[in-house]
Design a protein around this motif. Structure first.
Motif, PDB file in Angstrom:
ATOM      1  N   UNK A  85       0.847  -1.201   0.000  1.00 23.79           N
ATOM      2  CA  UNK A  85       0.000   0.000   0.000  1.00 23.79           C
ATOM      3  C   UNK A  85       0.881   1.250   0.000  1.00 23.79           C
ATOM      4  N   UNK A  86       1.952   1.233   0.822  1.00 29.78           N
ATOM      5  CA  UNK A  86       2.845   2.396   0.923  1.00 29.78           C
ATOM      6  C   UNK A  86       3.535   2.702  -0.403  1.00 29.78           C
ATOM      7  N   UNK A  87       3.768   1.675  -1.188  1.00 32.84           N
ATOM      8  CA  UNK A  87       4.403   1.874  -2.492  1.00 32.84           C
ATOM      9  C   UNK A  87       3.517   2.719  -3.404  1.00 32.84           C
ATOM     10  N   UNK A  88       2.216   2.718  -3.153  1.00 34.66           N
ATOM     11  CA  UNK A  88       1.281   3.513  -3.945  1.00 34.66           C
ATOM     12  C   UNK A  88       1.079   4.927  -3.405  1.00 34.66           C
ATOM     13  N   UNK A  89       1.867   5.284  -2.378  1.00 32.26           N
ATOM     14  CA  UNK A  89       1.749   6.607  -1.757  1.00 32.26           C
ATOM     15  C   UNK A  89       3.130   7.235  -1.668  1.00 32.26           C
ATOM     16  N   UNK A  90       3.295   8.415  -2.267  1.00 30.85           N
ATOM     17  CA  UNK A  90       4.553   9.148  -2.147  1.00 30.85           C
ATOM     18  C   UNK A  90       4.425  10.208  -1.070  1.00 30.85           C
ATOM     19  N   UNK A  91       5.559  10.574  -0.458  1.00 29.89           N
ATOM     20  CA  UNK A  91       5.526  11.618   0.575  1.00 29.89           C
ATOM     21  C   UNK A  91       6.634  12.622   0.366  1.00 29.89           C
ATOM     22  N   UNK A  92       6.315  13.903   0.595  1.00 31.44           N
ATOM     23  CA  UNK A  92       7.362  14.921   0.642  1.00 31.44           C
ATOM     24  C   UNK A  92       7.228  15.698   1.950  1.00 31.44           C
ATOM     25  N   UNK A  93       8.360  16.260   2.397  1.00 33.05           N
ATOM     26  CA  UNK A  93       8.453  16.781   3.761  1.00 33.05           C
ATOM     27  C   UNK A  93       9.021  18.197   3.794  1.00 33.05           C
ATOM     28  N   UNK A  94       8.789  18.866   4.911  1.00 32.74           N
ATOM     29  CA  UNK A  94       9.325  20.221   5.111  1.00 32.74           C
ATOM     30  C   UNK A  94      10.850  20.237   5.000  1.00 32.74           C
ATOM     31  N   UNK A  95      11.505  19.281   5.650  1.00 32.91           N
ATOM     32  CA  UNK A  95      12.979  19.262   5.648  1.00 32.91           C
ATOM     33  C   UNK A  95      13.528  18.318   4.568  1.00 32.91           C
ATOM     34  N   UNK A  96      12.696  18.003   3.579  1.00 30.40           N
ATOM     35  CA  UNK A  96      13.071  17.254   2.373  1.00 30.40           C
ATOM     36  C   UNK A  96      13.406  15.789   2.639  1.00 30.40           C
ATOM     37  N   UNK A  97      14.072  15.489   3.782  1.00 32.81           N
ATOM     38  CA  UNK A  97      14.443  14.113   4.145  1.00 32.81           C
ATOM     39  C   UNK A  97      15.201  13.388   3.030  1.00 32.81           C
ATOM     40  N   UNK A  98      16.157  14.084   2.430  1.00 36.66           N
ATOM     41  CA  UNK A  98      16.975  13.466   1.383  1.00 36.66           C
ATOM     42  C   UNK A  98      18.285  12.956   1.976  1.00 36.66           C
ATOM     43  N   UNK A  99      18.972  12.098   1.224  1.00 40.58           N
ATOM     44  CA  UNK A  99      20.343  11.701   1.593  1.00 40.58           C
ATOM     45  C   UNK A  99      21.246  12.822   1.089  1.00 40.58           C
ATOM     46  N   UNK A 100      21.647  13.718   1.980  1.00 34.12           N
ATOM     47  CA  UNK A 100      22.315  14.950   1.529  1.00 34.12           C
ATOM     48  C   UNK A 100      23.692  14.691   0.921  1.00 34.12           C
ATOM     49  N   UNK A 101      24.356  13.603   1.317  1.00 36.31           N
ATOM     50  CA  UNK A 101      25.698  13.358   0.784  1.00 36.31           C
ATOM     51  C   UNK A 101      25.667  12.576  -0.527  1.00 36.31           C
ATOM     52  N   UNK A 102      24.458  12.177  -0.950  1.00 38.53           N
ATOM     53  CA  UNK A 102      24.357  11.466  -2.230  1.00 38.53           C
ATOM     54  C   UNK A 102      23.952  12.425  -3.338  1.00 38.53           C
ATOM     55  N   UNK A 103      24.070  11.938  -4.556  1.00 35.84           N
ATOM     56  CA  UNK A 103      23.691  12.769  -5.706  1.00 35.84           C
ATOM     57  C   UNK A 103      22.166  12.790  -5.860  1.00 35.84           C
ATOM     58  N   UNK A 104      21.718  13.716  -6.694  1.00 36.96           N
ATOM     59  CA  UNK A 104      20.310  13.804  -7.056  1.00 36.96           C
ATOM     60  C   UNK A 104      19.853  12.449  -7.617  1.00 36.96           C
ATOM     61  N   UNK A 105      20.651  11.914  -8.531  1.00 39.11           N
ATOM     62  CA  UNK A 105      20.339  10.622  -9.167  1.00 39.11           C
ATOM     63  C   UNK A 105      20.168   9.528  -8.110  1.00 39.11           C
ATOM     64  N   UNK A 106      21.130   9.473  -7.193  1.00 36.08           N
ATOM     65  CA  UNK A 106      21.101   8.439  -6.157  1.00 36.08           C
ATOM     66  C   UNK A 106      19.871   8.528  -5.271  1.00 36.08           C
TER      67      UNK A 106
END
Ligand code: ADP
Ligand code: ADP
Length: 237
Positions: A85-106
């Motif tokens: 079910x979660x695979x069918x739901x995307x989420x975005x956040x205030x603090x982005x929650x990205x891997x900051x040391x990885x590339x955009x692609x990664x």
């Protein structure tokens, strides 16, 4: 049937310590979201917006009630089925929650690796997504070098990687300046119009929902206290 059907849902957190009161974060909420809508959920801090979103994404179990996502009852579902079910739901956040040391692609690749998508297909989807969000030329840039608006574009690309029907945006523009906010909202409109993704926008910024939402839901102390189109809700005294 609506894409998201929330019926009489309550979430109560146990008392933080002995003698304290339990916290009724969400109380008896009824809410339906139709496929293709952009729905804004507004309310002051502590109103229960984030809790409601975590219940829809099955990150936490509801205490009682029923939540159907695309026809599947998620309250009481096994962890294995919840992952689907979660695979069918995307989420975005205030603090982005990205891997900051990885590339955009990664960053965009990560959910595709988790979902077991083969390398060739991953590559194709990542190129498509980065083109869609306007970051094709930044694929190999490290996220820590991007502006806030660019980071949120990466967040949106990552959230869409597994082609979800639903995108949950939790205070997604609250860390951005007004101009960047407008850019990100325009991108979300394209996500809705061009990709057909249903979007829930959770925010304390009334201007944001007024500009983007087809429908507004107002929460207060865990309850939905008002619903309607943005014009009607905000013109009331
Ligand atoms: P909002 O997103 O509207 O700011 P929240 O859903 O974060 O509201 O919070 C609603 C209420 O639930 C608040 O009183 C908050 O303190 C409480 N709450 C949220 N998460 C937890 C938790 N994990 N444990 C205990 N109480 C929580
Ligand atoms: P926002 O307001 O959306 O956070 P800004 O464009 O104001 O975005 O950028 C935030 C910070 O990031 C600024 O200090 C800016 O100089 C820096 N920055 C923006 N783009 C880059 C980049 N490509 N490389 C390094 N630093 C950047």
């Amino acid at each position: 049937m609506a894409l998201i059907e929330i019926r009489d849902v309550t979430k109560t957190y146990p008392p933080a310590r002995r003698g304290a009161e339990p916290v009724h974060a969400v109380r008896e909420v009824d809410l339906s979201v139709e496929a293709g809508e952009i729905v804004g959920i507004v309310g002051y801090s502590g109103a229960g917006k984030s809790t409601l979103v975590r219940l829809v994404n099955a990150l936490e179990p509801a205490t009682s009630g029923s939540i159907r996502v695309d026809g599947t009852e998620i309250v009481g579902l096994s962890e294995r089925r919840l992952q689907q079910v979660r695979r069918g739901i995307g989420m975005i956040f205030q603090q982005f929650n990205l891997f900051t040391s990885r590339t955009v692609y990664g960053n965009v690749e990560y959910p595709l690796v988790v979902a077991g998508v083969p390398r060739e297909e991953r590559h194709q989807r990542i190129v498509e997504l980065l083109t869609f969000v306007g970051l094709a030329d930044k694929a190999h840039t490290h996220v820590e070098q991007l502006s806030g608006g660019q980071k949120q574009r990466v967040g949106i690309a990552r959230a869409l990687a597994t082609r979800p029907a639903i995108l949950l945006a939790d205070e997604a523009t609250s860390a951005l300046d007004p101009e960047t906010t407008v850019d990100v909202l325009n991108l979300l409109r394209r996500v809705n119009a061009d990709l057909g993704v249903t979007i829930l926008v959770i925010t304390h910024e009334m201007d944001v929902v007024r500009s983007i939402a087809d429908r507004v839901v107002v929460m207060e102390a865990g309850r939905v206290v008002e619903q309607g189109d943005a014009f009607g809700v905000f013109s009331r005294p």
